[in-house]
Design a protein around this motif. Structure first.
Motif, PDB file in Angstrom:
ATOM      1  N   GLY A 193       0.813  -1.210   0.000  1.00  0.00           N
ATOM      2  CA  GLY A 193       0.000   0.000   0.000  1.00  0.00           C
ATOM      3  C   GLY A 193       0.842   1.253   0.000  1.00  0.00           C
ATOM      4  N   ARG A 194       1.899   1.268   0.794  1.00  0.00           N
ATOM      5  CA  ARG A 194       2.774   2.441   0.868  1.00  0.00           C
ATOM      6  C   ARG A 194       3.447   2.711  -0.467  1.00  0.00           C
ATOM      7  N   ARG A 195       3.909   1.630  -1.128  1.00  0.00           N
ATOM      8  CA  ARG A 195       4.556   1.818  -2.437  1.00  0.00           C
ATOM      9  C   ARG A 195       3.561   2.346  -3.466  1.00  0.00           C
ATOM     10  N   GLY A 196       2.320   1.837  -3.414  1.00  0.00           N
ATOM     11  CA  GLY A 196       1.310   2.321  -4.345  1.00  0.00           C
ATOM     12  C   GLY A 196       0.987   3.791  -4.121  1.00  0.00           C
ATOM     13  N   ILE A 197       0.871   4.190  -2.862  1.00  0.00           N
ATOM     14  CA  ILE A 197       0.601   5.593  -2.537  1.00  0.00           C
ATOM     15  C   ILE A 197       1.759   6.476  -2.980  1.00  0.00           C
ATOM     16  N   ASP A 198       2.973   5.997  -2.755  1.00  0.00           N
ATOM     17  CA  ASP A 198       4.148   6.780  -3.157  1.00  0.00           C
ATOM     18  C   ASP A 198       4.192   6.964  -4.664  1.00  0.00           C
ATOM     19  N   ARG A 199       3.889   5.899  -5.412  1.00  0.00           N
ATOM     20  CA  ARG A 199       3.885   6.017  -6.880  1.00  0.00           C
ATOM     21  C   ARG A 199       2.807   6.990  -7.332  1.00  0.00           C
ATOM     22  N   LEU A 200       1.660   6.942  -6.654  1.00  0.00           N
ATOM     23  CA  LEU A 200       0.563   7.847  -7.015  1.00  0.00           C
ATOM     24  C   LEU A 200       0.967   9.302  -6.778  1.00  0.00           C
ATOM     25  N   LEU A 201       1.560   9.559  -5.624  1.00  0.00           N
ATOM     26  CA  LEU A 201       1.988  10.923  -5.321  1.00  0.00           C
ATOM     27  C   LEU A 201       3.110  11.378  -6.242  1.00  0.00           C
ATOM     28  N   THR A 202       4.024  10.462  -6.560  1.00  0.00           N
ATOM     29  CA  THR A 202       5.139  10.810  -7.439  1.00  0.00           C
ATOM     30  C   THR A 202       4.655  11.091  -8.863  1.00  0.00           C
ATOM     31  N   ARG A 203       3.737  10.255  -9.332  1.00  0.00           N
ATOM     32  CA  ARG A 203       3.251  10.397 -10.710  1.00  0.00           C
ATOM     33  C   ARG A 203       2.530  11.716 -10.912  1.00  0.00           C
ATOM     34  N   PHE A 204       1.773  12.133  -9.915  1.00  0.00           N
ATOM     35  CA  PHE A 204       0.979  13.347 -10.052  1.00  0.00           C
ATOM     36  C   PHE A 204       1.518  14.482  -9.191  1.00  0.00           C
ATOM     37  N   ALA A 205       2.814  14.438  -8.873  1.00  0.00           N
ATOM     38  CA  ALA A 205       3.392  15.422  -7.961  1.00  0.00           C
ATOM     39  C   ALA A 205       3.192  16.850  -8.448  1.00  0.00           C
ATOM     40  N   ASP A 206       3.305  17.048  -9.756  1.00  0.00           N
ATOM     41  CA  ASP A 206       3.179  18.407 -10.289  1.00  0.00           C
ATOM     42  C   ASP A 206       1.735  18.878 -10.348  1.00  0.00           C
ATOM     43  N   GLU A 207       0.803  17.920 -10.302  1.00  0.00           N
ATOM     44  CA  GLU A 207      -0.604  18.293 -10.433  1.00  0.00           C
ATOM     45  C   GLU A 207      -1.304  18.405  -9.080  1.00  0.00           C
ATOM     46  N   LEU A 208      -0.743  17.683  -8.077  1.00  0.00           N
ATOM     47  CA  LEU A 208      -1.419  17.629  -6.785  1.00  0.00           C
ATOM     48  C   LEU A 208      -1.035  18.828  -5.924  1.00  0.00           C
ATOM     49  N   HIS A 209      -1.773  19.898  -6.046  1.00  0.00           N
ATOM     50  CA  HIS A 209      -1.533  21.088  -5.247  1.00  0.00           C
ATOM     51  C   HIS A 209      -2.782  21.407  -4.446  1.00  0.00           C
ATOM     52  N   GLY A 210      -2.584  22.011  -3.276  1.00  0.00           N
ATOM     53  CA  GLY A 210      -3.699  22.520  -2.496  1.00  0.00           C
ATOM     54  C   GLY A 210      -4.792  21.512  -2.261  1.00  0.00           C
ATOM     55  N   GLY A 211      -6.003  21.843  -2.765  1.00  0.00           N
ATOM     56  CA  GLY A 211      -7.177  21.030  -2.515  1.00  0.00           C
ATOM     57  C   GLY A 211      -7.084  19.642  -3.083  1.00  0.00           C
ATOM     58  N   ARG A 212      -6.328  19.444  -4.159  1.00  0.00           N
ATOM     59  CA  ARG A 212      -6.259  18.115  -4.776  1.00  0.00           C
ATOM     60  C   ARG A 212      -5.551  17.114  -3.873  1.00  0.00           C
ATOM     61  N   VAL A 213      -4.420  17.514  -3.328  1.00  0.00           N
ATOM     62  CA  VAL A 213      -3.703  16.587  -2.463  1.00  0.00           C
ATOM     63  C   VAL A 213      -4.486  16.363  -1.177  1.00  0.00           C
ATOM     64  N   LEU A 214      -5.171  17.387  -0.699  1.00  0.00           N
ATOM     65  CA  LEU A 214      -6.002  17.237   0.488  1.00  0.00           C
ATOM     66  C   LEU A 214      -7.128  16.242   0.237  1.00  0.00           C
ATOM     67  N   SER A 215      -7.756  16.347  -0.918  1.00  0.00           N
ATOM     68  CA  SER A 215      -8.829  15.406  -1.278  1.00  0.00           C
ATOM     69  C   SER A 215      -8.308  13.987  -1.360  1.00  0.00           C
ATOM     70  N   LEU A 216      -7.114  13.814  -1.942  1.00  0.00           N
ATOM     71  CA  LEU A 216      -6.535  12.477  -2.062  1.00  0.00           C
ATOM     72  C   LEU A 216      -6.273  11.879  -0.687  1.00  0.00           C
ATOM     73  N   VAL A 217      -5.689  12.655   0.219  1.00  0.00           N
ATOM     74  CA  VAL A 217      -5.376  12.162   1.559  1.00  0.00           C
ATOM     75  C   VAL A 217      -6.653  11.758   2.291  1.00  0.00           C
ATOM     76  N   ILE A 218      -7.682  12.600   2.241  1.00  0.00           N
ATOM     77  CA  ILE A 218      -8.933  12.301   2.934  1.00  0.00           C
ATOM     78  C   ILE A 218      -9.607  11.068   2.326  1.00  0.00           C
ATOM     79  N   LEU A 219      -9.576  10.961   1.003  1.00  0.00           N
ATOM     80  CA  LEU A 219     -10.160   9.803   0.342  1.00  0.00           C
ATOM     81  C   LEU A 219      -9.484   8.514   0.791  1.00  0.00           C
ATOM     82  N   LEU A 220      -8.151   8.491   0.779  1.00  0.00           N
ATOM     83  CA  LEU A 220      -7.422   7.298   1.196  1.00  0.00           C
ATOM     84  C   LEU A 220      -7.681   6.983   2.668  1.00  0.00           C
ATOM     85  N   ALA A 221      -7.777   8.030   3.496  1.00  0.00           N
ATOM     86  CA  ALA A 221      -8.024   7.818   4.925  1.00  0.00           C
ATOM     87  C   ALA A 221      -9.395   7.207   5.154  1.00  0.00           C
ATOM     88  N   LEU A 222     -10.405   7.700   4.458  1.00  0.00           N
ATOM     89  CA  LEU A 222     -11.753   7.164   4.634  1.00  0.00           C
ATOM     90  C   LEU A 222     -11.846   5.718   4.140  1.00  0.00           C
TER      91      LEU A 222
END
Length: 574
Positions: free
Chosen positions: A222-251
């Motif tokens: 799971g950690r490797r998958g999350i890391d790849r997801l964050l790395t792949r979209f690192a340039d796109e995940l700003h502000g509300g997007r990264v917050l939404s991703l974190v909350i989604l994964l947490a829920l």
């Protein structure tokens, strides 16, 4: 749900959030944690005050069935997200690198409070229990509750004392990470049996197995998958997007553990650890998530605690004193002995014990979940809340008194013996470290290459950007007899992954003798105080000669000392 229900829910939510934020800021103005003001807000709005003064208003706002359930759902999401924030503080790399010291400190820091809590659970009379038939489960819960620490409170205390980036601070954080991880897994195993009248060991074993499978799977694949997801979209995940991703994964994680019969908080915590361990998650993003949760969900959650209990009626001084004494003595003693066995001096070891003694929000969350499960009487719930607040308020002053007893190292004297670069050529943190080590090479001699590697390795483990455009990369160097300091300035700024996201324009390189944690604390405190004034930072950036730099730092340190003497001791200085 009717329109009237929606109206009551919105008014109740606005009242709780507004009052909690207001009193939280008042508490912070007096140098106390936000949670103190938030809890006071709940006491004022709950049966303790509002319920006595205006019972009809209290009943209308907080005791109607459907709005009460809606508010409960909001606080459930809040508690899951609070555990995500706690999980983000866990750095598995730091835990691995602290090794022996963290293991000893954490192990004894859990065993003694666990044993003390279980003993207390068996010794308390039946009158202190909700259901005397649950004696074993009750004792196990008290043991787990007293053994856990509060990562967010500990991290805040270390930041306030300027210890977060020190070796001692990393040791405290590592031990707290282990404590919290083991504690939440153990608590999740007890949640199911809390609903019944007895402990069934085969169910506990099943819960333990499911917990371990979930934790192991999330922290590996799971950690490797999350890391790849964050790395792949690192340039796109700003502000509300990264917050939404974190909350989604947490829920999702919370839903999985809830479906397994384990409490949802474990899912939130473990997912937070997996997200926080990703190199692609920057300090600024962590700070954004932390600010969102602690300003929107946490105030309502902690204020809602005051709605559940009449704190005046349920206050039992005997229980409060007993719980506080057992929790504090066992935790401080266990952690101190563990840190001493790990190689620290006694004074530093005791400071570690007081730092890890803070229970804070994590203890309160545990107590609430046990109260809602029908395991605790209101009197013991209040005793656990009081203990959590007192241990959190005690940690900072105790550590300060133990660690800052000696005169701080004079940053001016250290820099006079060290080196200064008016304009760094480097554009990266690695380049800046190499450039500053080179300045000190005449004094370092054969230790230069080793010093460079040690600082780079430590920077990779724990970035040293302090914020306000200041960074202090540092490390302990085997073979070094006395501390060395170099200063470099960068007009464009260099990324040291500071919490505020600002690049560092002022970079201090600090090399220390090994196993002198008290010296590290004093030197870093002196550096921090010399550049805390914005005027000093502006003047430093204009300096071109070493003497100009020394004059600015000396004048700044003198101003700060005069201001501290003028206002006298205060909680806010802790």
């Amino acid at each position: 749900m009717t329109e009237h229900d929606a109206l009551i829910f919105l008014v109740a939510l606005a009242t709780l959030l507004g009052m909690a934020r207001l009193l939280g800021e008042v508490a912070r103005a007096f140098g106390m944690p936000l949670v103190v003001g938030e809890l006071i807000a709940g006491v004022l709005l709950g049966p303790t005050v509002l319920g006595r003064a205006l019972p009809d208003v209290f009943q209308w706002l907080f005791r109607q069935s459907t709005p009460q359930k809606m508010l409960g759902a909001y606080t459930t999401v809040g508690v899951v997200l609070l555990l995500v924030v706690a999980g983000l503080e866990v750095d598995l790399g730091i835990v691995r690198r602290r090794g022996r010291s963290a293991a000893f400190t954490s192990l004894l820091g859990m065993i003694l409070p666990l044993a003390g809590g279980i003993l207390l659970g068996f010794m308390l009379p039946d009158s202190d229990m909700k259901n005397p038939n649950q004696r074993l489960l009750f004792a196990l819960f008290i043991g787990v509750a007293l053994s856990i620490s509060a990562l967010p409170v500990i991290a805040k205390t270390l930041l306030d004392l300027g210890l977060f980036k020190t070796d001692l601070g990393l040791l405290v954080m590592s031990a707290a990470m282990i404590d919290d991880s083991v504690g939440w897994v153990a608590f999740s195993m007890l949640v199911g049996p809390m609903q019944g009248n007895s402990v069934e060991f085969h169910k506990l074993l099943t819960m333990g197995g499911l917990s371990l499978v979930f934790v192991a799977g999330t922290l590996t694949a799971g950690r490797r998958g999350i890391d790849r997801l964050l790395t792949r979209f690192a340039d796109e995940l700003h502000g509300g997007r990264v917050l939404s991703l974190v909350i989604l994964l947490a829920l999702i994680g919370a839903a999985i553990t809830q479906a397994l019969g384990i409490h949802a908080v474990l899912g939130g915590f473990v997912v937070g650890v997996a997200i926080g361990d990703s190199p692609s998650l920057r300090e600024q993003t962590r700070a954004t998530i932390h600010e969102f949760v602690t300003n929107v969900f946490a105030p309502v959650f902690f204020a809602s605690l005051g709605l559940k209990v009449d704190f005046i009626h349920a206050f039992d001084f005997r229980l409060c004193a007993l719980v506080f004494a057992v929790a504090s003595v066992a935790k401080v003693l266990g952690c101190s002995v563990g840190a001493r066995a790990g190689g620290l001096g006694w004074r530093e070891s005791i400071a570690v014990g007081f730092g890890l003694n803070a229970r804070g929000a994590m203890e309160i969350i545990l107590a609430l979940l046990a109260l809602e499960a029908g395991l605790l009487k209101e009197q013991l719930f209040v005793a656990l809340v009081v203990m959590a607040l007192c241990t959190s308020l005690l940690g900072g002053p105790a550590m300060k008194r133990l660690l800052y007893r000696a005169q701080e190292e004079d940053v001016v004297a250290l820099l006079r013996r060290g080196g200064f670069v008016a304009r760094l050529n480097a554009t990266t943190s690695r380049g800046a470290i190499e450039e500053l080590v080179q300045i000190l090479e005449p004094r370092l001699g054969h230790l230069a290459a080793h010093a460079r590697n040690q600082v780079l390795e430590r920077e990779q483990m724990a970035p040293t950007g302090l914020g306000d455009e200041v960074a202090v990369p540092h490390a302990a160097i085997e073979g070094l007899e006395e501390p060395m300091l170099a200063l470099g300035l960068s007009s464009d700024g260099i990324d040291f992954d500071a919490p505020d996201g600002k690049p560092a324009t002022i970079v201090f390189l600090l090399l220390l003798a090994p196993r002198r944690l008290d010296e590290e604390v004093r030197v870093l405190a002196s550096i921090a105080r010399s550049v805390i004034d914005p005027r000093a930072r502006e003047q430093l950036m204009e300096a071109r000669e070493t003497e100009q730099v020394l004059k600015v730092l000396a004048e700044s340190a003198q101003r700060i000392a005069e201001e501290r003497r003028a206002r006298g001791p205060a909680l806010a200085d802790i």
